[in-house]
Design a protein around this motif. Structure first.
Motif, PDB file in Angstrom:
ATOM      1  N   HIS A  56       0.280  -1.491  -0.044  1.00  0.00           N
ATOM      2  CA  HIS A  56       0.052   0.000  -0.019  1.00  0.00           C
ATOM      3  C   HIS A  56       1.051   1.102  -0.378  1.00  0.00           C
ATOM      4  O   HIS A  56       1.956   1.357   0.880  1.00  0.00           O
ATOM      5  N   TYR A  58       0.897   3.660   1.730  1.00  0.00           N
ATOM      6  CA  TYR A  58       1.113   4.169   3.367  1.00  0.00           C
ATOM      7  C   TYR A  58       2.389   3.407   3.862  1.00  0.00           C
ATOM      8  O   TYR A  58       3.185   3.590   4.960  1.00  0.00           O
ATOM      9  N   ASP A  72      -3.348   2.208  -4.162  1.00  0.00           N
ATOM     10  CA  ASP A  72      -4.455   1.943  -3.766  1.00  0.00           C
ATOM     11  C   ASP A  72      -4.936   1.169  -3.136  1.00  0.00           C
ATOM     12  O   ASP A  72      -5.212  -0.443  -3.434  1.00  0.00           O
ATOM     13  N   SER A  73      -6.127   0.424  -1.891  1.00  0.00           N
ATOM     14  CA  SER A  73      -6.599  -0.331  -1.851  1.00  0.00           C
ATOM     15  C   SER A  73      -7.303  -0.886  -3.102  1.00  0.00           C
ATOM     16  O   SER A  73      -7.354  -2.052  -2.926  1.00  0.00           O
ATOM     17  N   PHE A  95      -7.312  -5.748   7.045  1.00  0.00           N
ATOM     18  CA  PHE A  95      -8.783  -6.357   6.468  1.00  0.00           C
ATOM     19  C   PHE A  95      -8.405  -5.855   4.317  1.00  0.00           C
ATOM     20  O   PHE A  95      -8.797  -6.628   3.930  1.00  0.00           O
ATOM     21  N   MET A  96      -6.802  -4.895   4.256  1.00  0.00           N
ATOM     22  CA  MET A  96      -6.244  -5.256   3.500  1.00  0.00           C
ATOM     23  C   MET A  96      -6.201  -7.149   2.710  1.00  0.00           C
ATOM     24  O   MET A  96      -6.317  -8.047   1.654  1.00  0.00           O
ATOM     25  N   TYR A 151     -16.601   0.786   3.875  1.00  0.00           N
ATOM     26  CA  TYR A 151     -15.918   0.568   3.026  1.00  0.00           C
ATOM     27  C   TYR A 151     -14.678  -0.307   3.111  1.00  0.00           C
ATOM     28  O   TYR A 151     -14.962  -1.088   4.052  1.00  0.00           O
ATOM     29  N   ASN A 153     -12.295  -0.163   4.413  1.00  0.00           N
ATOM     30  CA  ASN A 153     -11.791  -0.786   5.812  1.00  0.00           C
ATOM     31  C   ASN A 153     -12.553  -1.157   6.448  1.00  0.00           C
ATOM     32  O   ASN A 153     -12.850  -0.539   7.843  1.00  0.00           O
ATOM     33  N   SER A 172     -12.045   4.837  -0.949  1.00  0.00           N
ATOM     34  CA  SER A 172     -12.268   6.248  -1.636  1.00  0.00           C
ATOM     35  C   SER A 172     -12.225   6.515  -2.830  1.00  0.00           C
ATOM     36  O   SER A 172     -12.750   7.622  -3.665  1.00  0.00           O
ATOM     37  N   HIS A 242      -6.628  10.813   9.687  1.00  0.00           N
ATOM     38  CA  HIS A 242      -6.454  12.164   8.788  1.00  0.00           C
ATOM     39  C   HIS A 242      -8.150  13.314   9.587  1.00  0.00           C
ATOM     40  O   HIS A 242      -8.144  14.222   9.041  1.00  0.00           O
ATOM     41  N   HIS A 265      -7.310  13.311   1.772  1.00  0.00           N
ATOM     42  CA  HIS A 265      -8.001  12.241   1.390  1.00  0.00           C
ATOM     43  C   HIS A 265      -9.218  12.036   1.762  1.00  0.00           C
ATOM     44  O   HIS A 265     -10.032  12.977   2.622  1.00  0.00           O
ATOM     45  N   GLU A 267     -11.005  10.787   3.281  1.00  0.00           N
ATOM     46  CA  GLU A 267     -11.277  10.783   4.745  1.00  0.00           C
ATOM     47  C   GLU A 267     -11.226  11.579   5.657  1.00  0.00           C
ATOM     48  O   GLU A 267     -11.998  11.645   7.192  1.00  0.00           O
ATOM     49  N   SER A 281      -8.227   8.854  -3.590  1.00  0.00           N
ATOM     50  CA  SER A 281      -7.958   8.417  -2.942  1.00  0.00           C
ATOM     51  C   SER A 281      -6.097   8.510  -2.781  1.00  0.00           C
ATOM     52  O   SER A 281      -5.554   9.434  -3.375  1.00  0.00           O
ATOM     53  N   THR A 282      -5.649   7.793  -2.806  1.00  0.00           N
ATOM     54  CA  THR A 282      -3.998   7.484  -2.469  1.00  0.00           C
ATOM     55  C   THR A 282      -3.496   7.676  -4.113  1.00  0.00           C
ATOM     56  O   THR A 282      -2.510   8.525  -4.072  1.00  0.00           O
TER      57      THR A 282
HETATM   58  P1  13P Z   1      -6.920   3.953  -0.283  1.00  0.00           P
HETATM   59  O1  13P Z   1      -7.793   3.148  -0.416  1.00  0.00           O
HETATM   60  O2  13P Z   1      -7.204   6.094  -0.853  1.00  0.00           O
HETATM   61  O3  13P Z   1      -4.932   3.729  -0.645  1.00  0.00           O
HETATM   62  O4  13P Z   1      -7.550   4.544   1.190  1.00  0.00           O
HETATM   63  C1  13P Z   1      -6.807   3.125   2.266  1.00  0.00           C
HETATM   64  C2  13P Z   1      -6.447   4.294   3.517  1.00  0.00           C
HETATM   65  O5  13P Z   1      -6.531   3.356   4.887  1.00  0.00           O
HETATM   66  C3  13P Z   1      -7.147   5.464   3.692  1.00  0.00           C
HETATM   67  O6  13P Z   1      -6.456   6.021   4.668  1.00  0.00           O
END
Ligand code: 13P
Ligand code: SF4
Length: 377
Positions: A56, A58, A72-73, A95-96, A151, A153, A172, A242, A265, A267, A281-282
């Motif tokens: 990811h 992050y 991103d996710s 969760f991912m 979501y 998440n 997102s 966020h 973002h 969030e 999104s990211t």
């Molecule tokens: P993205 O789907 O934008 O990568 O965001 C995931 C996430 O956990 C943002 O906090």
């Protein structure tokens, strides 16, 4: 009136979804970067096509540098769906990795290097709490067709719940499309667990007057009948990374440099998204900076590792963290320590699987329905 018993629920709720948590052996704790990189590369060369590493945006630099795909996710779930490798090593949060396990074939194995990488926001909507809330809200609006959307998440049991009630998953990058999908089929949406993404999506669709909030921790809170009158019911969850961003941070950035651009973002709080130049999104954040003109300034309102990656990847752009030193890293994402990556890879070379993520079969089947609905919108 809400009758849920918070005290009782708390004893049944847990931050960590898996009790098979395996700690890093002592011999892996103090590896220096040069040795670690060498050992990771050696293990990857031995494992060849048997392994794919998904990371990811992050994740730490030392994880991202070894990943076959960073995104991103949504992008990561698509990559997982298309992966052929026997082992998917997931640089991300629980969760991912669960979603990757749901989407991949049964013969594929998903490994989360550290089982402690649990997103606090996902833990804010436990299926047990949602069941209780669902019973109250649907009782209060017996004639309404309420579609639950979760979501990404969130844990697999909540994704399964949404599928069982005719709902779906979103990220997102496609929340607005998930809402449209739901309103084509029903007349109300229960959105879980991120109230800010829900509110920002409602605004994007011009439905900001249709929102009510459901606070699962407040048994004396709003009357279910009152909440159920609204077309969009938002679960009271949030991401602390966020929530930290405020309008004042944007004002400060613009006071320092009137030409500065701000991207955040979704969030983030509503007022922050409204004040920013762009929200996304990211992956959108990455693309926006990648497409910026040299010399442009972009202040980034998201997790700090991504901001640092963008500074490294695009030195021609002036990339700033939106709230300076106060920007946070994600404690859950940070659990994926590169020493853990070294360990799980070397264990695979020795034919031992560590920290395998395996969603229960009954949840898996339904959660897949919710994820497939998202992949189709
Ligand atoms: P993205 O789907 O934008 O990568 O965001 C995931 C996430 O956990 C943002 O906090
Ligand atoms: Fe969860 Fe926030 Fe971390 Fe994203 S940044 S994984 S929402 S805690």
């Amino acid at each position: 009136m809400v009758t849920m018993e918070t005290a009782e629920l708390e004893t049944d709720l847990s931050l960590f979804k898996y009790d098979s948590l395996e700690q890093l052996p002592a011999s892996y704790r103090d590896l220096d970067e040069a040795e670690r990189t060498d050992r990771i590369e050696t293990a990857l060369a031995e494992l060849g096509d048997d392994v794919v590493i998904l990371g990811h945006n992050y994740q730490r630099r030392e994880i991202v540098e070894h990943a076959d795909f960073v995104g991103d996710s949504y992008q990561l779930s698509k990559e997982a769906a298309e992966a052929d490798a026997e082992y998917v090593i997931f640089g991300g949060v629980t969760f991912m990795a669960e979603s990757a396990d749901i989407i991949t074939d049964d013969e594929q194995t998903v490994i989360l290097p550290s089982m402690e990488a649990s997103c606090p926001m996902a833990g804010m909507a436990e299926a047990l709490q949602v069941d209780a809330a669902w019973a109250e809200i649907t009782d209060a609006a017996p004639d309404a067709n309420i579609i639950p959307i979760t979501y990404m998440n969130s844990y697999a049991d909540l994704k399964a719940f949404c599928a069982s009630q005719g709902g779906l998953v979103c990220t997102s990058s496609n929340a607005h499309r998930a809402f449209e999908w739901a309103f084509d089929r029903g007349d109300k949406v229960l959105f879980l667990p991120d109230k800010h993404l829900g509110e920002n999506t409602a605004h994007r669709l011009g439905m900001e007057d249709a929102i009510a909030e459901w606070d699962p921790w407040d048994p004396e809170g709003k009357d279910a009948t009152e909440v159920a009158e609204s077309d969009i019911i938002l679960w009271d969850g949030y991401c602390q990374v966020h929530e930290r961003f405020r309008e004042e941070h944007i004002e400060q950035v613009r006071a320092d440099d009137p030409d500065a651009n701000v991207i955040v973002h979704p969030e983030c709080r509503r007022e922050v998204v409204e004040a920013a130049d762009v929200a996304g999104s990211t992956a959108t954040i990455c693309d926006t900076v990648a497409n910026a003109e040299p010399g442009e300034t972009w202040a980034i309102g998201t997790e700090i590792h991504l901001t640092r990656h963008l500074q490294r990847w695009h030195p021609e752009v002036n990339v700033l963290p939106l709230c300076g030193d106060a920007c946070m890293d994600c404690n859950a994402m940070r659990q994926i320590d590169p020493n853990y990556l070294t360990w799980v890879l070397e264990e695979l070379v020795a034919s031992r699987e560590r920290n395998v993520i395996e969603v229960a079969p009954d949840e898996k089947e339904l959660a897949q329905v919710a994820l497939d609905r998202m992949l189709e919108i």
